[in-house]
Design an enzyme around this catalytic site. Structure first.
Site, PDB file in Angstrom:
ATOM      1  N   GLU A 190      50.717  32.510  48.073  1.00 20.04           N
ATOM      2  CA  GLU A 190      50.781  33.300  49.316  1.00 20.04           C
ATOM      3  C   GLU A 190      51.866  32.801  50.254  1.00 20.04           C
ATOM      4  O   GLU A 190      52.504  33.599  50.952  1.00 20.04           O
ATOM      5  CB  GLU A 190      49.422  33.284  50.012  1.00 20.04           C
TER       6      GLU A 190
ATOM      7  N   GLU B 130      55.399  39.905  43.496  1.00 20.15           N
ATOM      8  CA  GLU B 130      54.326  39.192  42.816  1.00 20.15           C
ATOM      9  C   GLU B 130      54.824  38.293  41.693  1.00 20.15           C
ATOM     10  O   GLU B 130      54.286  37.210  41.474  1.00 20.15           O
ATOM     11  CB  GLU B 130      53.285  40.193  42.293  1.00 20.15           C
TER      12      GLU B 130
ATOM     13  N   ALA C 126      43.787  36.708  47.366  1.00 20.16           N
ATOM     14  CA  ALA C 126      44.341  36.434  48.689  1.00 20.16           C
ATOM     15  C   ALA C 126      45.315  37.542  49.045  1.00 20.16           C
ATOM     16  O   ALA C 126      45.681  38.360  48.197  1.00 20.16           O
ATOM     17  CB  ALA C 126      45.039  35.072  48.715  1.00 20.16           C
ATOM     18  N   MET C 127      45.741  37.581  50.323  1.00 15.98           N
ATOM     19  CA  MET C 127      46.693  38.587  50.791  1.00 15.98           C
ATOM     20  C   MET C 127      47.653  37.962  51.788  1.00 15.98           C
ATOM     21  O   MET C 127      47.247  37.316  52.740  1.00 15.98           O
ATOM     22  CB  MET C 127      45.933  39.766  51.419  1.00 15.98           C
ATOM     23  N   GLU C 128      48.969  38.214  51.556  1.00 12.16           N
ATOM     24  CA  GLU C 128      50.041  37.475  52.210  1.00 12.16           C
ATOM     25  C   GLU C 128      50.448  37.977  53.587  1.00 12.16           C
ATOM     26  O   GLU C 128      51.578  37.719  54.018  1.00 12.16           O
ATOM     27  CB  GLU C 128      51.279  37.490  51.306  1.00 12.16           C
TER      28      GLU C 128
END
Length: 1937
Positions: A1348, A1370, A1312-1314
């Site tokens: 996320e 992270e 996923a990407m925040e």
């Protein structure tokens, strides 16, 4: 970005265990005859000890061979039939063994001999065992060639005056070359006595360690000299010589005969050495209180000798220049040198010979002492030589080496001969001497002397190590104590020994000195004086690495010294003393003082920096009255100042200011020190051809020191100090072409030539200067060479050789190198010094380097690797380099010969030297130029130079120079040029000198000096063409920036971005307006851009936006290698202004997964649809629009997207309007974002549908997915709302955006990407299908959403300053998964799962190829690699540990403080630790204050905590160094003994590299423990290597790391593990379930580290049949399953079968309890999935039967039957084993719309044992249609897990590597998964070599990846695990089945 766990979930393995899945058989090395050699270690076994050698040796000086026989009397310590000793290049002709009674046993006469060349060992195999405590006599006959080199028994030659060449033979055995002369136990601890006999002809004589006692005449005119039996000594001290030398002799007052032997024609040069030897030998006998134990001492000058001298007991050997003194040609420095070398070697007769270091790691006990005793002995015997002044130079040299990161500890690991040879270096000699000097000053001279007498007497004729010395220095004993054999010790004795000023302090000499000998480096003491309070700090001093450099902090970790400080003040010359044992401290003086000076007389080994006005005060004092400080203090101040410049602590102009007083200096030693730096800088400028600075510096030196130069006479008059100053000053003056000097030298040289080389007219102190000046002409050079050939003086030859090397003629320098290489005219012993001398010549530096590269192999034939000569050549030929091009050349060369030099430190030193030079120039050149001009008197100071030389070339230049605009232009250009490395330019100073000449009567000089500085910028920029200083764009023009990071002269404020993706042509166009703010004057703007075509770039003033004025066109330059563009403005952009940059661009939508890329999905009816989406982290926003693509360049974004009507557009912010355009397109306008980094920008054009809800605070949450998967979005919506509400409450900060979208992207590489407000996910990380998603799938989706959403605060609201601290994003997001999911979905039991997160981190971190959490990363490739287990999982685990340490409440307050203080900003490590040390109220934040009090944090935390100001210090040990600690616990009643080490898997304590890998590592560990007496959690902070805990009472057991809240491994020593196993068997519930998991994990980790036997770890698992906790069962079964797969892959069938039987027997009851359903808790369901999967894999019939039954029903229903989701993967995997089942599954895979189901099917397909089907599967993954490209990496990983597929996957990767790189970016998560997944399970040496070869072949297409090191280390570990444990595993199974 969530990267890691998706793949691991897919392939179904525990990553924490994956590194341990391989092994190999035990084997012995192979001897030369092909048979096994019975010993596999470098060091000899200790079974047999030598007592006496009877050696007969016969060298034949005609045939150049020698024959020998040796009878070694040995005693047997342990019964054996093998004798192993050393032998190198010896041919053994016979070997026999005799018993003690002398009768030879017939069957033992000729023993079998085996040889193992790599270890230089031979083994004798006896037919019968040798019995303990019996003596035997080993007789060996052998033959060999006399060596051609300088080691062993070698030949040497010399020429007589009439040209005759004569031979002699000599030995040199140190350190490991006695084995080249006779077979022996060639290690220092194997001491024995020697009886030596030498056969020779009548014209030679023989010498050995002992006096000759008789000579026998043999046949063939041979003689046999018998020497007396030696005393007990090590092999390396044995010596013998056969020569025709003559001698002079004398006798000491104690009756020792001293003789000096030389070639006959040099006998007249031996007299001074004899005098000195007698005086110094007598001194040592008196000083040590121990008589010299031999009856004679010979000193022999050997014509061919590589080093300076060798201390063979009773027969010391010397290079001729180190022993012979010729009054006609030897200078004052030559005399000092000879005296010191004699002092050194005679000191060895006690230090080294009488008492020998135990092993070579402590060679400094020999060499450091001998070096230091030079100064003590020569000062006592020859005070006129002023030797103590030169101790300063020794320590300065040591500091120069020790201030580099490539240094080493004094006591360092050294095993093989090459490593041992490298121990003979500056660190052992010079640093050793200097810390002894410091210790002597600390203890007092008397105590020091008594201590070393104690040491020598106690350890006479034996071996010693570091601690023996420290123990002796802590004890002063009377003579009776020794004679009675007692060893005195008492604490009162220590107090008596110490200075009175230390009586109140407890100190431990060993503890103090271990900080100086067991760690590398030198401390920097920072002094801040405020009236009578002095604040002192210590840190590691490093040159060329500055505090702002990314790597600096990590290089400070673990370094702490106990520093005995000394100081004087303005009010007292009494020496104050203070022992600094901490990082910081305060000294309170009795009264206010004006100044303080530390390190009095430089008696300490440390650098001092005076902060604030400290240096200014010192400079002022020196100018007013320099005699306030002693001359040693003045030399120390000069040295420290220039060292601090190299470390970035002091500006160069301040250091140069300090030297200005030197024109009034009266001390020669101080003058030489100051001039040395100026001369060094001059030569650096000269070598770089920076001609203007060179010329200016030359003029400055000659102006400033003219008076002292002119005072020098051309004579040998005066004191030693006067004479040495004369030599140095005149040499420098002539080198600087000072006319009076050059004229006088030429005059003397001409007369000398006229007299045919008669030296009567040339004083010896100026010989070298005269020769050097004379060598500049062809005739002079040739004459000198002829003179060199006939000279009988080594001192003169050395001076001539140096002069020849100073010539500027390439041809002559080449000839000189060739002559040295030939070894006839110039001896081979001098080759390394010739190369070095030529390289110091600016005309010869590259000539020497090319010579070394071309002749490298030949050089290795002449000198052994690791020898002093090779090290001199490596370091000497490169030391002058200072450009990046040269650096790359050197690196490339070392890489090309890495197999030869990989074990050497010298290449590292060379590279670091060059890097330091480069940084010095970059940092200081402008400052240097400016300072010289400000301090230079421009008019000529000597006559003869015409004024026209300084006039401008054109008259109008003068007018232009003075124009105001020109100054502004120059300033801009100077700024620009400063971004380059510095270059050589011609005559840049012309304007400055012209104006100084013309305007002497006006006040323009200062202006013109500044002008000169600016002119550097102009000409440096316009004319420079070196690779270091410019970079080219694609059109060949110069690119004005050469760094990876952007300059901060311009910063963005806001981007207005309009993007139009065309989903038909798959292209996009863009228009952006960037509002920028100019911080510094500049005419260019640097941005990032990658794969974008810029069609237009225009600059508009911000205020002119609404006007009709046209913008100014910007020229676009591109630098693809750095992914940068430069926008060149037509004029300077002035600081403080705002502008708009308008850029038009277009590009293709990317085919990969980064930037703005296309993604596709298929509808149920088979239609393919395209969407466009973004993924910018970490460095891919530049692929979508030109931008300042670094996290600290935050800005706001107003985004507009054009699209077709059938699509929707999404971005970070809500849509505020839509405009319909011509042609039917729609344009969506989105609200302006908050301030954020570019990598968080996101936009999507798609046809997705959504579900929506609103949080209690009014945030609209939407889940978007492709229309056919809309039904799978509901759980994600529920979870997102709950988690978002939780975070707002937990962080006490509202989510700052009005909406939050979560989008499932069909093609997505990571998890996923925040992106802020628009989070993107892989479908399997967001969508949940109750029919096909298992319990683990649900946990996974929840975790990823929690991760996320945590990023919306950690990463988005507060962003790390640079990618080196990505863990702040992270690590926190991973940790917050635990916190948030525990609070919102407690039924998922995520706390148990989090244990595996830490186990995964430990698996990676226990490899040496790991990296610190905070790690330098500059390039995109390096940055991508930071997204790994260390940043995510280790980051999370240390935060969990910190939370447990601080308490949850304090931890939460700390992160709230952090988030509020740094909102919309960037932060770094220290900001977090500062926040953790502060808990503030809301009002503190709203008022903008940053609260801090000492009382607040302490009152908020546990009573067990120490000062919270030390949180940073503690946590730096976890973030700035790699690795994980191993805590060793020994329970002794109510005492717990604790130790900490670095935990390493696959590297064992007996390995040679182990100690180096431990060096410097220690942590501040917050320990927790429970005991048998109390379940209360006890706490202790372990801040030292060792510690002791006292309990209230005795305990039966102790368990550390309670509930595994700490990040460390625990080993329970002695019976600790046996007690734990017994407890688990009796009542396992004594420990919590987390503690039980922790114990199982630790036990098997300790097996991999060689700390625990495998059978003990397996014994611990036997209780598991009674285990009630699912998570513990899974942990224990996980290891057994891992071993099963390991054995299966290696086809070790018996162990595989027995493991299968054991698992099914031992766990049958728990397997049979499992139901084929989805019932129970999440924990029950996950156990069911894993247990049934394992049971079916092990072919358990009930499992196979049930799975086949369910699979058949499912197939029969056409795939519509709903099977329990938790057993789907098992059912599919069993079904895939038939052809029909496999084909059906593949068909269902293509039809399924559930990502969870597709994952399970794909995994099942990879379990087939049919290679054709596996090949087809890989091909489908590569095609990317049926199986998406995003799943290719996981597919290869899973196929490689299959024993039948491992080779298939590996071969596929090798064959298709370039194709894979077209699909995935280098260093992407997919590429790293492919590398690890297909290679890390290998466990054989063949596969290791295959992988190494593959990585080498990749070059810049992958070999630079850090993951390659991880894989190679993992395979090596696997091999070692199998070798060490296979038999144990096999036997344990047999015993337990």
């Amino acid at each position: 970005m969530l990267l890691l766990l998706y793949i691991l979930n897919f392939v179904g393995i525990n990553y924490a265990l994956s590194g341990e899945r391989s092994i190999e058989n035990t084997s012995f090395p192979i001897a030369t005859n092909g048979q096994p050699f019975p010993w596999n270690k470098l060091r000899l076994p200790g079974w047999i000890l030598p007592v006496h050698y009877d050696l007969v040796i016969h060298p034949n000086l005609t045939s150049l061979i020698f024959m020998g026989s040796v009878k070694i009397e040995v005693t047997v310590v342990r019964e054996t039939s093998i004798i192993v000793l050393h032998s190198k290049h010896l041919e053994i002709t016979s070997a026999a063994i005799e018993e003690e009674n002398g009768k030879t046993q017939a069957d033992l006469k000729q023993m079998k001999v085996l040889e193992y060349l790599p270890h230089e060992q031979i083994a004798f195999l006896c037919a019968e065992p040798l019995l303990v405590d019996k003596k035997y006599f080993l007789s060996i006959h052998y033959i060999a060639n006399l060596s051609d080199g300088f080691y062993g028994f070698y030949k040497s030659t010399y020429k007589t005056k009439d040209g005759q060449t004569r031979l002699l033979v000599s030995t040199h055995f140190e350190p490991t070359s006695a084995r080249m002369a006779f077979p022996c136990f060639d290690e220092p601890s194997f001491k024995a006595n020697y009886t030596i006999k030498i056969r020779r002809d009548g014209q030679h004589s023989a010498l050995s360690n002992m006096p000759k006692i008789k000579t026998l005449k043999l046949d063939n005119n041979l003689f046999e000299d018998h020497f007396a039996e030696s005393i007990k000594m090590s092999t390396y001290l044995v010596a013998f010589i056969v020569s025709d030398f003559q001698s002079v002799s004398g006798t000491t007052s104690s009756g020792i005969k001293v003789s000096v032997y030389v070639t006959p024609e040099k006998l007249n040069q031996a007299h001074y050495a004899l005098e000195a030897a007698i005086k110094i030998l007598e001194f040592y006998e008196q000083y040590f209180g121990i008589y010299y134990p031999l009856p004679k001492q010979d000193l022999v000058a050997v014509p061919d000798f590589q080093s300076g001298a060798m201390e063979n007991w009773g027969l010391t050997t010397y290079r001729e220049t180190s022993l012979l003194y010729d009054p006609e040609t030897s200078s004052a420095s030559d005399k000092l040198w000879v005296t010191m070398v004699i002092g050194h070697e005679l000191a060895h007769q006690w230090f080294g010979n009488l008492v020998t270091m135990e092993w070579w790691n402590d060679i400094w006990l020999n060499e450091g002492f001998a070096r230091y005793m030079e100064f003590i002995s020569v000062d006592a015997t020859y005070p006129e030589l002023q030797v103590n002044d030169y101790l300063l130079g020794t320590c300065f040299a040591a500091m120069g080496r020790d201030s580099m990161n490539s240094s080493r500890p004094i006591s360092s690991k050294a095993e093989n001969p090459t490593q041992i040879k490298e121990m003979f270096d500056t660190v052992s000699y010079d640093k050793g001497a200097c810390i002894l000097h410091m210790l002597r000053n600390f203890l007092t001279e008397e105590v020091f002397q008594n201590g070393i007498i104690h040491y020598l007497k106690k350890h006479s004729y034996s071996n010693a190590k570091n601690n023996d010395l420290w123990t002796s220095l802590a004890n002063t004993c009377s003579e009776e104590d020794f004679t009675s054999g007692k060893f005195c010790y008492s604490k009162s004795q220590v107090a008596k020994n110490a200075h009175s000023y230390y009586i109140d302090e407890h100190f431990d000499i060993a503890e103090i000195m271990n900080t100086w000998t067991l760690q590398k480096g030198i401390p920097l003491i920072t002094v801040e004086q405020n009236q009578k309070r002095i604040k002192i700090k210590q840190e590691r001093f490093l040159k060329g690495i500055f505090p702002h450099d990314p790597q600096w902090a990590s290089m400070q970790i673990g370094f702490l010294w106990h520093v005995p400080l000394t100081y004087i003040t303005s009010h007292s010359k009494s020496i104050g003393r203070h022992l600094l044992k901490n990082h910081s401290d305060t000294i309170e003086l009795e009264e206010d003082v004006n100044w303080v000076k530390f390190n009095v007389d430089m008696n300490g080994y440390y650098i001092v920096h005076y902060e604030g006005n400290g240096w200014d005060t010192i400079i002022k004092l020196l100018n007013q009255n320099h005699t306030l400080f002693s001359y040693k203090d003045r030399a120390s101040l000069i040295h420290n100042a220039f060292q601090l410049v190299s470390a970035g602590r002091l500006s160069l102009d301040r250091a140069l200011d300090l030297t200005q007083y030197l024109q009034h200096e009266s001390s020669n030693i101080v003058l030489l020190q100051g001039l040395g730096y100026l001369a060094g800088i001059y030569r650096m400028m000269e070598r770089r051809n920076i001609s203007d600075v060179t010329e200016s510096l030359k003029r400055y030196i000659l102006q400033h020191f003219k008076l002292v130069i002119d005072r020098q006479t051309w004579s040998d008059e005066g004191s030693i100090s006067d004479r040495m100053l004369r030599s140095a000053l005149l040499e420098l003056a002539c080198d600087l072409q000072y006319p009076p000097c050059v004229q006088k030298a030429n005059e003397l040289f001409s007369k000398w030539m006229e007299l045919g080389g008669n030296l009567t007219n040339v004083p010896s102190d100026v010989l070298e200067t005269v020769y050097s000046v004379g060598s500049k002409t062809a005739d002079g050079w040739n004459f000198l060479l002829e003179r060199y050939k006939v000279s009988m003086s080594g001192a003169e030859q050395r001076k001539i050789c140096s002069a020849l090397a100073s010539c500027k003629d390439d041809a002559k320098l080449t000839r000189l190198l060739e002559l040295a290489m030939e070894g006839q005219v110039i001896k081979t012993q001098d080759l390394s010094s010739v190369i070095y001398s030529v390289s110091t010549n600016p005309a010869g530096q590259h000539l020497a380097w090319k010579f070394v590269k071309k002749n490298w192999s030949k050089l290795l034939e002449k000198f052994p690797l690791g020898s002093f000569s090779i090290r001199t050549i490596i370091i000497g030929s490169t030391a002058q380099f200072s450009s990046k091009q040269e650096l790359e050349e050197v690196k490339l060369f070392f890489e090309s010969v890495k197999e030869e030099v990989s074990q050497l430190r010298a290449p590292q030193i060379a590279v670091e030297n060059i890097e330091k030079n480069i940084k010095w120039l970059e940092r200081n050149l402008v400052t240097l130029t400016k300072w010289i001009l400000e301090n230079l008197n421009f008019p000529n100071f000597y006559e003869g130079a015409p004024l026209s030389r300084y006039l401008p070339a054109k008259p109008h230049e003068l007018r232009r120079i003075l124009s105001k605009q020109y100054f502004q232009d120059l300033e801009v250009l100077a700024r620009r040029s400063y971004s380059f490395s510095f270059c050589s330019v011609e005559d840049l100073s012309i304007h400055a000198f012209a104006m100084a000449s013309l305007c002497r009567l006006c006040s323009l000089v200062l202006v013109l000096q500044l002008l000169h500085i600016y002119s550097l910028g102009i000409y440096g920029f316009k004319h420079q063409t070196g690779k270091d200083n410019v970079t080219s764009r694609t059109n060949g023009k110069l690119f004005p920036w050469n760094k990876m990071r952007l300059p901060d002269m311009v910063v963005p404020i806001q981007y207005d971005l309009c993007v139009h993706p065309n989903l038909t042509t798959v292209q996009f166009t863009g228009l952006e307006r960037i509002e920028i703010f100019v911080r510094e004057n500049t005419d260019f703007i640097i941005l990032h851009s990658k794969d974008l075509e810029i069609t237009s770039a225009i600059l508009l003033p911000k205020d002119d936006l609404g006007s009709s004025k046209p913008g100014k066109q910007l020229q676009v330059l591109e630098h693809p290698a750095h992914e940068q563009i430069a926008l060149q403005a037509p004029e300077v952009l002035t600081a403080g202004q705002r502008f708009l940059v308008v850029i038009e661009f277009h590009a293709r939508l990317a085919d990969g997964f980064d930037g703005f890329y296309k993604s596709t999905y298929k509808t149920r009816d088979g239609e393919t649809r395209i969407i466009a989406t973004t993924d910018f982290e970490p460095t891919s926003a530049r692929m979508a629009f030109p931008c300042f693509d670094e996290p600290s360049f935050k800005a706001s974004f107003a985004i507009t997207i054009r699209r077709e009507r059938k699509h929707i557009a999404l971005s970070n912010m809500p849509k505020i309007k839509t405009i319909e355009l011509e042609g039917g397109l729609l344009e969506d306008h989105f609200d302006v974002t908050v301030n954020m980094s570019t990598y968080l920008v996101a936009y999507i054009v798609c046809d997705f549908t959504s579900v929506q809800a609103t949080t209690s605070s009014g945030i609209k949450v939407s889940i978007y997915a492709s229309p056919d998967k809309w039904s799978q979005t509901h759980y994600a919506l529920e979870a997102a709302v709950k988690l978002l509400e939780f975070y707002e409450k937990y962080f006490d900060i509202s989510f700052p955006l009005p909406k939050l979208d979560l989008v499932a992207i069909p093609d997505f590489q990571s998890g996923a990407m925040e992106n802020w407000g628009l989070i993107t996910y892989r479908e399997t990380s967001l969508l949940y299908d109750p029919k096909t998603s298992s319990a683990f799938d649900k946990l996974w989706v929840t975790k990823v959403i929690g991760h996320e959403l945590a990023h919306q605060w950690f990463g988005n609201l507060v962003t790390m300053e640079w990618w080196n601290d990505i863990w702040l994003n992270e690590g926190f997001a991973t940790f917050m998964e635990l916190v948030s999911v525990s609070a919102t979905y407690s039924e998922l039991q995520i706390e148990d799962y989090f244990l595996n997160v830490c186990f995964g981190a430990i698996a990676r971190d226990s490899l040496n190829s790991s990296h610190p959490i905070s790690n330098p990363a500059e390039t995109p490739t390096q940055i991508k690699e930071m997204f790994d287990t260390v940043s995510y999982d280790k980051g999370a685990c240390i935060l969990k540990m910190l939370q447990d340490f601080l308490s949850e409440a304090v931890f939460q307050k700390g992160i709230i403080h952090y988030l509020k203080k740094y909102s919309y900003r960037n932060a770094k490590n220290n900001d977090l630790w500062n926040s953790m040390a502060n808990t503030c109220s809301e009002s503190d934040f709203s008022s903008g204050n940053f609260c801090y009090t000492a009382s607040r944090p302490i009152s908020s935390t546990f009573s067990h905590m120490w000062k919270l100001t030390e949180i940073e210090e503690m946590m730096n040990t976890w973030t700035l160094q790699k690795g994980i600690p191993l805590v060793l616990v020994k329970c002794e009643g109510k005492t717990l003994r604790l130790r900490q080490l670095r935990f390493l898997k696959g590297v064992f304590e007996e390995d040679p590299e182990w100690a180096n890998l431990q060096s410097r590592y220690f942590w501040h560990i917050p320990l927790t423990y429970v005991t048998s007496s109390s379940n209360t959690v006890h706490r202790h902070i372990l801040k030292t290597k060792t510690d002791i805990l006292k309990l209230e009472g005795e305990v039966a057991w102790v368990k550390f790391n309670v509930d595994m809240n700490g990040y460390y491994i625990v080993h329970y020593e002695e019976n600790g593990w046996n007690n734990i196993i017994k407890l688990l068997d009796q009542n396992h519930t004594l420990f919590s379930h987390k503690d039980r998991v922790n114990l199982i994990h630790n036990a098997f980790q300790l097996v991999s580290a060689g700390r625990l036997s495998l059978d003990t770890a397996l014994d611990l698992t036997r209780y598991l049949r009674h285990e009630s906790s699912n998570v513990v069962l899974l942990q224990g079964l996980g290891y057994l399953e891992m071993f099963y797969h390991m054995m299966e892959r290696r086809n070790i069938s018996d162990v595989t079968e027995n493991l299968k039987r054991y698992i099914l027997q031992h766990f049958k009851l728990v397997i049979d309890r499992q139901t084929w359903s989805d019932e129970g808790s999440v924990s029950d369901r996950m156990l069911r999935s894993d247990l049934l999967g394992l049971a079916c894999e092990l072919q358990y019939p009930p499992c196979i039967q049930k799975a086949n039954e369910l699979f058949s029903k499912w197939m029969g229903s056409g795939g519509t039957l709903n099977l329990p989701a938790d057993v789907l993967k098992t059912v599919y995997s069993v079904g895939a084993q038939t052809i029909a089942g496999w084909n059906y599954l593949l068909k269902q895979y293509s039809l399924s719309v559930s990502g969870a189901e597709k994952n399970k099917i794909l995994y099942a397909l990879t379990t087939s044992r049919d290679c054709e089907k596996l090949t087809k599967l890989i091909e489908l993954g590569m095609e990317g249609e049926v199986i998406k490209t995003q799943d290719l990496a996981a597919l290869l990983h899973a196929v490689a897990r299959n024993p039948e597929g491992q080779g298939l996957a590996w071969n596929f990767v090798r064959k298709n590597w370039n194709k894979l790189l077209k699909k995935f970016e280098l260093a992407s998560f997919s590429i790293r998964t492919i590398i690890v997944g297909t290679m890390s399970r290998f466990s054989s040496k063949d596969k290791l070599e295959e992988v190494k070869h593959f990585f080498r072949s990749l070059e810049d297409q992958g070999s630079q990846l850090k993951i390659t090191e991880v894989v190679l280390e993992t395979i090596t570990k696997n091999i070692r695990w199998l070798k060490r444990n296979l038999n144990s595993l096999r036997n344990w199974l047999l015993n337990n089945l």
